[in-house]
Design a protein around this motif. Structure first.
Motif, PDB file in Angstrom:
ATOM      1  N   ARG A  40       0.835  -1.201   0.000  1.00  0.00           N
ATOM      2  CA  ARG A  40       0.000   0.000   0.000  1.00  0.00           C
ATOM      3  C   ARG A  40       0.872   1.255   0.000  1.00  0.00           C
ATOM      4  NH1 ARG A  40      -5.240   0.665   0.966  1.00  0.00           N
ATOM      5  NH2 ARG A  40      -5.477  -1.373   1.910  1.00  0.00           N
ATOM      6  N   ALA A  41       1.930   1.243   0.791  1.00  0.00           N
ATOM      7  CA  ALA A  41       2.823   2.407   0.880  1.00  0.00           C
ATOM      8  C   ALA A  41       3.565   2.646  -0.435  1.00  0.00           C
ATOM      9  CB  ALA A  41       3.812   2.213   2.019  1.00  0.00           C
ATOM     10  N   SER A  42       3.881   1.569  -1.145  1.00  0.00           N
ATOM     11  CA  SER A  42       4.627   1.723  -2.397  1.00  0.00           C
ATOM     12  C   SER A  42       3.724   1.894  -3.606  1.00  0.00           C
ATOM     13  CB  SER A  42       5.539   0.510  -2.607  1.00  0.00           C
ATOM     14  OG  SER A  42       4.765  -0.648  -2.862  1.00  0.00           O
ATOM     15  N   GLY A  43       2.414   1.726  -3.432  1.00  0.00           N
ATOM     16  CA  GLY A  43       1.491   1.876  -4.553  1.00  0.00           C
ATOM     17  C   GLY A  43       1.470   0.679  -5.481  1.00  0.00           C
ATOM     18  N   GLN A  44       1.837  -0.476  -4.965  1.00  0.00           N
ATOM     19  CA  GLN A  44       1.845  -1.701  -5.764  1.00  0.00           C
ATOM     20  C   GLN A  44       0.666  -2.588  -5.370  1.00  0.00           C
ATOM     21  OE1 GLN A  44       4.266  -2.552  -8.227  1.00  0.00           O
ATOM     22  NE2 GLN A  44       4.719  -0.398  -7.921  1.00  0.00           N
ATOM     23  N   HIS A  45       0.009  -3.155  -6.366  1.00  0.00           N
ATOM     24  CA  HIS A  45      -1.048  -4.120  -6.118  1.00  0.00           C
ATOM     25  C   HIS A  45      -0.715  -5.363  -6.924  1.00  0.00           C
ATOM     26  CE1 HIS A  45      -4.903  -5.320  -4.590  1.00  0.00           C
ATOM     27  NE2 HIS A  45      -5.283  -5.708  -5.795  1.00  0.00           N
ATOM     28  N   THR A  46      -0.728  -6.518  -6.279  1.00  0.00           N
ATOM     29  CA  THR A  46      -0.283  -7.748  -6.916  1.00  0.00           C
ATOM     30  C   THR A  46      -1.461  -8.633  -7.284  1.00  0.00           C
ATOM     31  OG1 THR A  46       1.753  -7.686  -5.622  1.00  0.00           O
ATOM     32  CG2 THR A  46       1.188  -9.781  -6.640  1.00  0.00           C
ATOM     33  N   PHE A  47      -1.429  -9.120  -8.522  1.00  0.00           N
ATOM     34  CA  PHE A  47      -2.385 -10.118  -8.979  1.00  0.00           C
ATOM     35  C   PHE A  47      -1.592 -11.404  -9.228  1.00  0.00           C
ATOM     36  CE2 PHE A  47      -5.527  -6.956 -11.158  1.00  0.00           C
ATOM     37  CZ  PHE A  47      -5.901  -6.483  -9.919  1.00  0.00           C
ATOM     38  N   ALA A  48      -2.133 -12.532  -8.775  1.00  0.00           N
ATOM     39  CA  ALA A  48      -1.523 -13.839  -9.004  1.00  0.00           C
ATOM     40  C   ALA A  48      -2.246 -14.485 -10.181  1.00  0.00           C
ATOM     41  CB  ALA A  48      -1.629 -14.707  -7.760  1.00  0.00           C
ATOM     42  N   PHE A  49      -1.575 -14.500 -11.339  1.00  0.00           N
ATOM     43  CA  PHE A  49      -2.181 -15.064 -12.547  1.00  0.00           C
ATOM     44  C   PHE A  49      -1.971 -16.572 -12.576  1.00  0.00           C
ATOM     45  CE2 PHE A  49      -1.902 -10.648 -13.552  1.00  0.00           C
ATOM     46  CZ  PHE A  49      -3.067 -10.415 -14.250  1.00  0.00           C
ATOM     47  N   HIS A  50      -2.957 -17.254 -13.119  1.00  0.00           N
ATOM     48  CA  HIS A  50      -2.922 -18.708 -13.158  1.00  0.00           C
ATOM     49  C   HIS A  50      -2.041 -19.228 -14.290  1.00  0.00           C
ATOM     50  CE1 HIS A  50      -7.090 -18.663 -10.997  1.00  0.00           C
ATOM     51  NE2 HIS A  50      -6.141 -18.067 -10.307  1.00  0.00           N
ATOM     52  N   ASN A  51      -1.769 -18.382 -15.281  1.00  0.00           N
ATOM     53  CA  ASN A  51      -0.848 -18.792 -16.347  1.00  0.00           C
ATOM     54  C   ASN A  51      -0.141 -17.565 -16.915  1.00  0.00           C
ATOM     55  OD1 ASN A  51      -2.233 -17.829 -18.881  1.00  0.00           O
ATOM     56  ND2 ASN A  51      -3.854 -19.161 -18.082  1.00  0.00           N
ATOM     57  N   LYS A  52       0.987 -17.827 -17.549  1.00  0.00           N
ATOM     58  CA  LYS A  52       1.841 -16.753 -18.056  1.00  0.00           C
ATOM     59  C   LYS A  52       1.165 -15.945 -19.163  1.00  0.00           C
ATOM     60  CE  LYS A  52       6.554 -15.919 -19.588  1.00  0.00           C
ATOM     61  NZ  LYS A  52       7.869 -16.522 -19.834  1.00  0.00           N
ATOM     62  N   GLN A  53       0.400 -16.605 -20.034  1.00  0.00           N
ATOM     63  CA  GLN A  53      -0.256 -15.902 -21.138  1.00  0.00           C
ATOM     64  C   GLN A  53      -1.241 -14.861 -20.613  1.00  0.00           C
ATOM     65  OE1 GLN A  53       0.561 -16.036 -24.324  1.00  0.00           O
ATOM     66  NE2 GLN A  53      -0.927 -14.433 -24.752  1.00  0.00           N
ATOM     67  N   ALA A  54      -2.032 -15.216 -19.615  1.00  0.00           N
ATOM     68  CA  ALA A  54      -2.979 -14.261 -19.032  1.00  0.00           C
ATOM     69  C   ALA A  54      -2.237 -13.092 -18.399  1.00  0.00           C
ATOM     70  CB  ALA A  54      -3.879 -14.950 -18.008  1.00  0.00           C
TER      71      ALA A  54
END
Length: 74
Positions: A40-54
């Motif tokens: 939150r402090a760095s302004g980063q939000h992480t998404f965990a994708f199920h595959n590399k293409q997505a």
């Protein structure tokens, strides 16, 4: 595959809508990881994708969207 997007909390709904508009759906193609105090402090939000293409499609789609939005607000 985790991808960090440089967005604040107010853009989380926007990125999810943009990704959904091109068929990249939360739960099916990725999971949004909760904000941690550090992210939150760095302004980063992480998404965990199920595959590399997505992950690659999402990154390209979001970068294109951000560029177009910037041009509209000039």
């Amino acid at each position: 595959m985790n991808v960090d997007f440089a967005i604040t909390g107010r853009y989380v709904h926007e990125i999810k809508a943009v990704l959904q508009s091109v068929g990249i759906n939360e739960g099916t193609d990725y999971d949004a990881l909760p904000f941690s105090p550090a992210s939150r402090a760095s302004g980063q939000h992480t998404f965990a994708f199920h595959n590399k293409q997505a992950a690659l499609e999402a990154t390209t789609t979001w970068e294109t969207h951000v560029k177009q939005r910037a041009l509209l607000h000039r």
